[in-house]
Scaffold this motif. Structure first.
Motif, mmCIF file in Angstrom:
data_model
loop_
_atom_site.group_PDB
_atom_site.id
_atom_site.type_symbol
_atom_site.label_atom_id
_atom_site.label_comp_id
_atom_site.label_asym_id
_atom_site.label_seq_id
_atom_site.Cartn_x
_atom_site.Cartn_y
_atom_site.Cartn_z
ATOM 1 N N ARG A 4 -24.578 17.381 28.595
ATOM 2 C CA ARG A 4 -24.367 16.037 28.179
ATOM 3 C C ARG A 4 -25.162 15.191 27.159
ATOM 4 N NH1 ARG A 4 -20.949 12.684 32.594
ATOM 5 N NH2 ARG A 4 -18.549 13.899 31.856
ATOM 6 N N PHE A 5 -25.057 14.583 26.370
ATOM 7 C CA PHE A 5 -26.404 14.300 25.459
ATOM 8 C C PHE A 5 -26.260 12.487 25.867
ATOM 9 C CE2 PHE A 5 -26.417 18.554 24.805
ATOM 10 C CZ PHE A 5 -27.649 18.934 24.832
ATOM 11 N N LYS A 37 -24.923 5.585 32.554
ATOM 12 C CA LYS A 37 -25.173 6.130 31.663
ATOM 13 C C LYS A 37 -26.326 7.565 32.672
ATOM 14 C CE LYS A 37 -29.701 6.466 29.943
ATOM 15 N NZ LYS A 37 -30.336 5.985 28.990
ATOM 16 N N GLU A 93 -31.819 12.795 26.217
ATOM 17 C CA GLU A 93 -31.951 12.576 27.279
ATOM 18 C C GLU A 93 -30.207 13.571 27.964
ATOM 19 O OE1 GLU A 93 -32.341 9.067 30.270
ATOM 20 O OE2 GLU A 93 -31.841 8.383 28.190
ATOM 21 N N SER A 94 -30.674 14.301 29.205
ATOM 22 C CA SER A 94 -29.273 15.560 29.417
ATOM 23 C C SER A 94 -29.200 15.511 30.569
ATOM 24 C CB SER A 94 -29.614 16.400 28.629
ATOM 25 O OG SER A 94 -29.820 17.846 29.099
ATOM 26 N N ASN A 95 -27.906 16.459 31.384
ATOM 27 C CA ASN A 95 -27.421 16.281 32.926
ATOM 28 C C ASN A 95 -28.506 17.856 32.765
ATOM 29 O OD1 ASN A 95 -26.185 18.191 30.877
ATOM 30 N ND2 ASN A 95 -24.350 18.220 32.246
ATOM 31 N N PHE A 133 -23.290 9.387 34.251
ATOM 32 C CA PHE A 133 -22.803 10.260 32.748
ATOM 33 C C PHE A 133 -23.960 11.774 32.377
ATOM 34 C CE2 PHE A 133 -22.865 11.415 28.065
ATOM 35 C CZ PHE A 133 -21.806 12.306 27.720
ATOM 36 N N LEU A 134 -25.019 11.241 33.147
ATOM 37 C CA LEU A 134 -26.080 12.740 32.537
ATOM 38 C C LEU A 134 -25.887 13.671 34.694
ATOM 39 C CD1 LEU A 134 -28.779 11.176 31.036
ATOM 40 C CD2 LEU A 134 -26.894 12.406 29.745
ATOM 41 N N ASP A 135 -25.466 13.160 35.096
ATOM 42 C CA ASP A 135 -25.270 13.730 36.440
ATOM 43 C C ASP A 135 -24.160 14.430 36.735
ATOM 44 O OD1 ASP A 135 -27.003 12.168 37.425
ATOM 45 O OD2 ASP A 135 -26.478 10.697 38.625
ATOM 46 N N LYS A 136 -23.578 15.255 35.264
ATOM 47 C CA LYS A 136 -22.489 16.567 35.757
ATOM 48 C C LYS A 136 -23.656 17.282 35.883
ATOM 49 C CE LYS A 136 -18.223 18.295 33.954
ATOM 50 N NZ LYS A 136 -17.259 17.758 34.645
ATOM 51 N N LYS A 137 -23.259 18.562 36.380
ATOM 52 C CA LYS A 137 -23.169 19.893 36.309
ATOM 53 C C LYS A 137 -22.996 20.476 35.263
ATOM 54 C CE LYS A 137 -21.272 22.675 39.833
ATOM 55 N NZ LYS A 137 -20.461 23.096 41.116
ATOM 56 N N PRO A 138 -23.884 21.519 34.505
ATOM 57 C CA PRO A 138 -23.951 22.025 33.468
ATOM 58 C C PRO A 138 -23.043 22.633 33.298
ATOM 59 C CG PRO A 138 -26.445 22.138 33.713
ATOM 60 C CD PRO A 138 -25.583 20.994 35.381
#
Lengths: 441, 1169
Positions: free
Chosen positions: B732-733, A4, B758-760, A7-12
């Motif tokens: 991402r969420f 997880k 939670e998100s990126n 997964f959340l470390d991706k650059k927006p």
């Protein structure tokens, strides 16, 4: 859970860059827009130029008008002063690089680049701190430096960290130790690409300037010598066009480090405008065969305009060039009784400035007359180089008793030697936001 | 009637008593309501003195004294005891209490009627009867008498369940005597039956589509009966959605949903505007739009890909209890769209829709404009002043207007005074708009066709549809077409315990955008020559120059708008598909587990092709043409077309697992709960490129993008545009959520929800803290209480909710961010980075606290019902700009520093005014939403920036406010004057640059705080008519003033009326407020007038939005018809303004627009087979 996190470390957004590599961090230090700029308040308060009354009263911002007459309150409440903000933006750039570097590993492969990047960031921060100290804190005095209030020495990129003022001693100690570390880490001796990137020569050059300002003449002379041993070439002014409006350009071979004063100030008008002029006495001090009279100045009615800066721009060049270091070394030789060496440096410089075959080398000058001659040539060579204010503060400490005078609309304003107004006030928005102590005026 | 009615109740005939047994309460209440009018005037004080008489006799006496009716079945009274009572002038309630105290009976007062029932047995009673059991048998059939196999038969309040067998028969053994059976079957109404040994034949009623849609609200996570929801929902059913004809779904919601406003008047000049808002605005820089959910998942694609004919219903989630289950995405409200699905055990039903909408030609004379004559006058004036001299002699040969060209020729003696006067006079009488309207605009024609088939067998249901839209918009060569294909299938396994649904939605859009109507500089042009050929109009350079330059070796440099119109080739193709699959398993009765996945991909290709013949291409090639000193021509931009492509790819994946509990415990307790988790990823890739020397055969030529070229005729240098760019976004969420509601006795409901996102996008600190967004709600149906006695208000429910919704600004990052410039601006000769934002580890969601108080009510007679809701929305930690200590390296900082507050009211009132053959109902929607910035740490830097910027948050005022300078009249020299620091001033630069904002006047909000509609629906036999009137109040707009600087520069977009009323001579200041002409123009002077409060207009208006007239035919009436139902309808939209506050002739919804939306007329047919 780890999955997880990934997964959340991706650059927006791809255009929203978070610099993570040495190369990406280095790109920040290549920013010419925010770096390579110094406060102009010192030069604005100096005596190399004057404004006609109507030009003075029509200035765009209050502190342009008020600093000219050394008023007690120059900002009259206005904030967002680039004189303060721009150097501290440079400090932030440097701190971001220094902070984010710590997350990267220094390996055998990248050690050279790693150290070089740190050196450049330290240099850029030291440059900004030194600039700020010349305007917003009192002249360096070994007797009082431990008590005098210096500038805020920010060493973090966290905008939540509090702002406090260091002492003058702490300020200069930080500048010197950062520059010493930078000197050890820097990769190149000479800067490539027109002096935009700090190199060993620029670090020595700045160290020389800092020590001269601290009146540590022996060290100032040594650092000037170190600089000149890396790069000491002078331009023969006979090779320059005396009629060109831009006689000196960015490829100027004397350049060691590129820097200009911030563009928001009335000084740039001195390049073209009526109503803005170089001090007539100063102009008169150039002799007829001195090519600098034609290359530095142009006449505009009764006004003497200063041609474009030493690197060809409209904004005033205050970076490091070899001529400054010849003069610094000469002064330091003279101060330590090495008159011959001093004379040699002075003659070397001046012979490149005069019309070919007209310069008669000086000889026989000694002691105070020699020093005075060097200081006069320093003023003439380094006119509009953003250094006069530093020299005024320093020389008055040495007992030179220089009083500045402005005549405006029949009224006379003076600035006595060692006046507390040689330290400019901190912008009011900074005082309001931080509660730090304001300079006495 | 009164007698007849009571008689029936006292001695109900056999059949009626049976019905009463079945549907006791509801039927009785219904009948009582009809009687209620006659019962109205009787006294309620009772005097009685009876000893040992039957209960029925006492009741009869009370009835005659009070006027209250007593409703009961004979069997209830058989257990009644004798009554002894003595009261004098006592309240009815008190008397009844005394009587029933000693009876094994209970009573309730409903609508001036006392309903008598058996007392709910106590635990001891229950024990007594606990062992009295029997075996029950019955047979379940549908309305046609066909057995229903697999129907669920449950003993109510227990877990005992059986299913019907082959012939619909069921048996249950050992059932308690007073038990109730609950019989259900998918697609049929659940029904309850009192147990009997032989239940006989039980007929289930089909659940109609309306019931499914009207009674149930969908949050995207669950569907709830509206009566069980505490939150604020608006439902729009299929009928209402179909009332308006449109290509786009959202258009259909306008004017029919309370709290939903379409912000038409905000215009594109505003910063971060939203076209649609639910209950006002509560964010500044973050996403301002409501979340749109389609089939349970956030919709990221293009809404134009959704065919409104495939939509079953729309639910709008307005408050925290309704929306906060969507967590960080819910801050602006949620619009939940549900597409149509099939029904089990239904024969295939085919629905065909076809309609045609014709729109009037737009009124391009609507926007203010100077007349050609006035413009010619100004040109002459400027020419005389020497304004054009520099242009005339410039070596860059900038274009001159035709009139100025004539004046130049006259001055140099090339033409006579009479000729020039005649030709100039002709221009003064010509209006470019005449030709624009003839060649560029047209009537719009939109066609829409849709066919769908739905149905299902015992273990399966399906829905398939195909739609085709073709719109010819009101601009020539601008068209839109769409093909949509949808299919969904649901299968049931393991006696319907396992349910599997798959759906595929596909749409292909083609948008042709070839009608470039940008006006052609001068107000007096002809687009056709007198010989009928397409005219050349002055464009960039002077004609005398471009016709001779290059001696024929350059390409033709004339601009002919009509040639270009024919050549334009600008299309966007969009493919969009969505796959959705869901597996649901019933673990035990009332407890389901489900897993849902959706993938959505949209790919749009914008193709802008500039053919070699187009002016753009010829100009581009010419400008770069290099002429060597020896006269050699080379073309760095090759001959051929120029093609620009932009490709946008969107990919969204969603995965959700959820556990749902929906269970009644005993008679009193019901729980409705969900808990689950989901993950979501939305990726967007944008790439663009440009091809030169393009030929349709596929040719393209390599280009030198690196070199600078000297351009003709300006001699400045330029590089050939590479047009290459790319951008990738990825959001991402990961979320966890839970929602539960508990209902007690059908009248008290408690609900709560919590969600953690939670998100990126957000900082590690915030993500780890994970403060959930939550809501709490309660509802109380007062009218179900014993003490409730308001007969005129038989239904009253109070709802209270509070909670937090979230919002995201995903342009921000907790990390330090930089932008890298690839253009080699720095002399250092390298790309470089600029610091965009310093690190902000404390970055977090915007949080919006919403409180809602709602009252649902129904007046007796069911003629009037409605809902009134009061809400407050408090946005905290909103992203805003703030001033920070510049020593940090930044002077302003974008972070969670702002607050906003919205207060408002939503009122919905439905009334049935007339019923019967001719029926008339009215629906009033009234919404109030007032927003206010309550904390903002950066003021606009000056008066003019407060007035002109698209958004200037100032504490205490609405986010979008209209500000103005205080007008102080014209001076005696025709100069505008306004107030500056309390004094009349003409210091224009001082006025505009003043930092003291007390010099501006707050006029009011730019968005209407009050809006709504009044809809009247009439029907007479097969005819129905619906008329919708919408209104907006309380907002302001700035009409355009007069800018001489811009006029001198060539603009004509100012009112002729103002221009001709301008100050001309001393003394005019007494009769006009329009400043006089000065030369040279002073743009600050213009702005001081243009920003003055003189030009601020009220936006209030009432609009007759639309009328729908329909004619319905059903097969039941004429069995020879080939269809089950047929509706023929006609629809007129954008009919016109009925009233507006402003007197300047502007439609407040279109005050800045070129023209208001033209009126449209539609005819259509919808048939069911």
């Amino acid at each position: 859970m780890a999955c997880k996190k990934e997964f959340l470390d991706k650059k927006p957004i791809s255009s929203l860059n978070v610099p993570t590599s040495l190369e990406e961090l280095n790109l920040l230090l290549l920013n010419k827009v925010d770096i390579h700029k110094s406060p102009a308040l010192g030069e604005m308060s100096s005596d190399d130029y004057y404004m006609a009354t109507q030009e003075w009263s029509g200035q765009f911002l209050p502190y342009f008008t008020n600093s000219y007459v050394w008023a007690q309150d120059i900002y009259v409440g206005a904030g967002n002063i680039s004189e303060w903000n721009i150097p501290y933006t440079q400090v932030l750039y440097a701190n971001v690089v220094l902070e984010r570097m710590t997350a990267l590993d220094r390996t055998a492969d990248n050690a050279g680049d790693y150290d070089d990047l740190r050196a450049k960031a330290l240099f850029i921060r030291a440059w900004a701190f030194f600039d700020l100290a010349q305007v917003f804190s009192p002249p360096y005095d070994t007797q009082t430096a431990g008590q005098d209030l210096g500038i805020p020495i920010r060493q973090t990129a966290d905008i939540g960290a509090p702002t406090t003022r260091a002492t003058v001693k702490e300020t200069y100690d930080r500048i010197l130790s950062d520059l010493q570390e930078a000197r050890r880490l820097i990769k190149l001796d000479k800067s490539v690409v027109n002096g935009y990137m700090p190199a060993k020569a620029s670090i020595y050059g700045l160290l020389s300037r800092v020590c001269l300002t601290m009146r540590d003449y022996s060290k100032a002379g040594l650092y000037a010598d170190s600089t000149l041993s890396i790069k000491g070439n002078l331009i023969n002014y006979n090779t320059l066009s005396t009629t060109a409006s831009v006689p000196l350009t960015i490829t100027n071979e004397e350049l060691i480090y590129q820097n200009t004063l911030v563009s928001a100030n009335p000084l740039s008008y001195t390049v073209t405008s009526q109503g803005y002029s170089i001090d007539t006495m100063l102009y008169a001090s150039y002799e007829a065969n001195d090519l600098r009279k034609l290359i530095f100045f142009s006449l505009n009615g009764v006004y003497i305009n200063k041609k474009r800066g030493y690197s060809g721009g409209i904004t005033i060049f205050n970076g490091i060039a070899t001529d400054e270091l010849y003069l610094t070394r000469a002064e330091c030789y003279a101060r330590s009784g090495q008159d011959d060496k001093a004379l040699f440096d002075l003659n070397t410089l001046l012979s490149s400035r005069w019309k070919a075959g007209t310069y008669i080398p000086l000889s026989g000058l000694q002691g105070k007359p020699l020093l005075d001659k060097i200081l006069l040539e320093r003023r003439k060579e380094l006119v509009f180089r953003g250094l006069r204010w530093n020299d005024l503060r320093r020389l008055n400490k040495e007992g030179y008793n220089i009083t500045l005078v402005r005549n405006l609309g029949g009224k006379q304003y003076t600035l006595a030697p060692n006046d507390i107004r040689y330290t400019l006030p901190i912008p009011p928005d900074v005082i309001l936001q931080t509660g730090i102590e304001q300079n006495k005026r | 009637m009164y007698n007849f009615y009571t008689k029936k109740l006292w001695a109900p005939p056999r059949t009626i008593s049976k019905i009463l047994l079945i549907m006791r309460l509801s039927t009785i209440i219904l009948m009582t309501v009809i009687m209620q009018v006659s019962a109205h005037s009787f006294a309620q004080k009772i005097t009685l003195s009876e000893t040992n008489v039957p209960l029925s006799r006492v009741l009869s006496e009370i009835r005659s004294q009070s006027g209250y009716d007593f409703l009961f079945t004979k069997s209830v009274l058989k257990d009644a005891r004798m009554v002894s009572i003595t009261v004098k002038n006592e309240e009815l309630g008190e008397v009844l209490r005394k009587i029933f105290d000693k009876q094994p009976l209970a009573y309730t007062i409903e609508d001036k009627s006392v309903v008598i029932k058996g007392k709910v047995p106590s635990f001891l009673n229950w024990l007594e009867s606990a062992f009295a059991t029997m075996d029950v048998r019955g047979r379940v059939v549908d309305e046609k008498g066909q057995p229903l196999v697999g129907a669920t038969v449950r003993i109510k309040g227990t877990n005992r369940v059986t299913r019907t067998g082959e012939s619909g028969v069921f048996t249950l053994t050992g059932v308690l005597e007073n038990a109730v059976l609950e019989i259900s079957y998918l697609g049929y109404k659940v029904s309850e039956w009192k147990v009997m040994k032989d239940m006989g034949i039980v007929t289930l009623e089909v659940l109609t589509a309306e019931l499914e849609q009207v009674d149930v609200v969908s949050t995207g996570y669950q569907t709830l009966p509206k009566e069980r929801a505490t939150g604020s929902f608006v439902q729009i059913d299929n009928t209402l959605l179909n009332r308006r004809i449109s290509t786009n779904l959202l258009d259909r919601l306008e004017g029919i949903a309370s709290g939903l406003s379409f912000n038409r008047n905000t215009g594109s000049s505003l910063t971060n505007p939203s076209t649609l808002s639910v209950r006002g605005r509560s964010t500044i820089y973050a996403n301002p739009n409501p979340l749109i959910v389609v089939d349970n998942f956030p919709f990221n694609g293009d809404l134009s890909a959704i065919n409104p004919n495939d939509i079953a219903s729309v639910t709008i989630l307005k408050d925290a209890a309704a929306a906060s289950i969507w967590g960080a995405l819910s801050g602006n409200g949620v619009i939940v769209v549900t597409t149509k699905r099939g029904r089990v055990n239904t024969a295939p039903q085919v629905e065909v829709t076809a309609n045609l909408t014709i729109g009037e030609q737009p009124d391009i004379y609507y926007a203010p404009r100077l007349s050609s004559a006035s413009y010619v006058g100004i040109e002459q004036f400027l020419f005389d002043k020497g304004y054009f001299n520099a242009r005339i002699t410039s070596t860059a040969r900038p274009v001159l207007s035709p009139v100025v060209e004539l004046l130049v020729q006259r001055r140099s003696g090339q033409i006579s005074a009479a000729d020039s006067a005649a030709m100039i006079g002709k221009y003064a009488r010509t209006d470019t708009r005449d030709d624009l309207s003839r060649y560029f605009y047209r009537s719009s024609a939109n066609q829409q066709y849709n066919i769908n088939v739905s149905g299902g067998g015992t273990n399966q249901k399906y829905y398939f549809s195909t739609g085709f839209d073709r719109n010819l918009t009101n601009v020539e060569r601008n068209n839109f077409s769409r093909i949509s294909v949808n299919g969904s299938n649901t299968f049931y396994f393991m006696q319907k315990k396992l349910e599997w649904t798959t759906a595929l939605n596909y749409a292909r859009n083609l948008i042709e955008n070839n009608g470039n109507t940008s006006s052609f500089n001068y107000p007096y042009l002809n687009l056709k020559n007198e010989d009928g050929s397409n005219a050349s109009v002055p464009s960039l350079y002077r004609k005398s120059y471009i016709d001779t330059l290059g001696k024929g070796r350059l390409l033709d440099w004339n601009f002919r708008p009509l040639d270009d119109l024919a050549q334009n080739d600008n299309t966007t193709r969009r493919l969009e598909y969505r796959i959705n699959t869901q597996v649901k398993y019933q673990i035990i009765d009332g407890l389901d587990v489900s897993l849902q996945y959706q993938y959505n991909e949209g790919n749009s290709l914008l193709r802008l092709y500039n053919a070699p013949e187009k002016f753009y291409t010829r100009d581009y090639i010419n400008r770069f043409t290099q002429i060597s000193s020896s006269g050699v021509y080379t073309r760095p931009v090759p001959l051929g077309g120029i093609l620009a492509n932009t490709n946008n790819l969107l990919m969204a994946s969603n995965l959700r697992g959820q556990l749902s509990l929906n269970k009644q415990f005993g008679k009193l307790h019901a729980v409705n709960a969900i808990i689950g988790a989901e993950a979501r990823e939305v990726n967007e890739n944008m790439t663009s490129n440009r091809l030169y020397g393009y030929t349709e055969a596929g040719g393209a030529v390599g280009i030198n993008y690196q070199s600078s070229f000297t351009l003709i005729p300006t001699n400045i240098t330029g590089m050939i545009e590479a047009g290459i760019s790319q951008l990738n976004k990825s959001n991402r969420f990961v979320s966890r959520f839970a929602n539960a509601s508990y209902t007690y006795a059908g009248k008290y409901i408690l609900s709560g929800s919590a969600r953690k996102d939670e998100s990126n996008v957000f900082g590690a600190a915030t993500n780890q803290k994970g403060i959930p967004l939550w809501s709490l709600g309660a509802s109380w149906e007062l009218s179900k209480e014993h003490f409730y006695q308001l007969a005129w208000l038989p239904y009253l429910r109070l709802r209270l909710t509070t909670g937090y919704q979230g919002n995201v600004d995903n342009t921000l990052s907790p990390q330090v961010t930089v932008s890298t410039s690839q253009t080699l601006l720095t002399v250092a000769g390298s790309p470089f980075s600029t610091l965009v934002s310093p690190p902000n580890p404390a970055l977090r969601w915007e949080k919006i606290n919403m409180k809602n108080i709602g009252l649902d009510f129904r007046l007796s007679g069911d003629r009037v019902q409605g809902t009134i809701e009061y809400f407050t929305k408090h946005g905290r930690d909103l992203i805003g700009m703030s001033v920070v200590d510049p020593t940090t390296g930044v002077a302003t900082f974008k972070g969670n520093t702002a607050n906003m507050k919205v207060r408002g009211l939503d009122l919905t009132l439905n009334s049935l005014n007339l019923s019967g053959n001719f029926s008339w109902s009215s629906i009033l929607l009234f919404s109030l939403a007032k927003d206010r910035v309550t904390k903002y740490l950066l003021n606009p830097s000056s008066v003019s920036s407060a007035i002109t910027t698209g958004m200037s948050p100032i504490q205490g005022n609405p986010l979008y406010s209209v500000y103005a300078l205080k007008w102080a009249g014209l001076s005696d020299t025709g100069n505008p004057q306004v107030m500056l620091n309390g004094e009349v001033s003409t210091n224009y630069s001082g006025i505009l640059n003043a930092a003291d904002l007390s010099n501006i006047k707050y006029m009011g909000p730019a968005n209407p705080p009050v809006f709504g509609s009044i809809r009247n629906d009439f029907s007479f036999r097969k005819w129905s008519l619906s008329v919708n009137v919408t209104y907006k109040f309380g907002h302001y707009f700035r009409e355009s003033g007069l800018g001489y600087g811009n006029i001198f520069g060539g603009s004509t977009a100012y009112s002729e009326a103002q221009f001709s009323a301008r100050w001309k001579t001393s003394g005019d200041e007494a009769i006009t407020d329009v400043p006089g002409i000065v030369y040279p123009a002073n743009s600050n002077r213009d702005n001081v007038y243009n920003f003055s409060d003189l030009l601020i207009q009220k936006g209030d208006h009432i609009r007759l939005q639309d009328i729908n007239l329909g004619y319905d035919l059903m097969r039941g009436e004429n069995s020879r018809l080939p269809f089950k139902s047929l509706r023929l309808y006609t629809y007129i939209n954008n009919i016109g303004i009925l009233w507006k506050a402003n007197q300047v002739g502007l439609d407040p919804d279109y005050f800045f627009a070129a023209y208001p939306n033209p009126r449209t007329y539609a005819i259509g047919v919808r048939a069911g087979f």
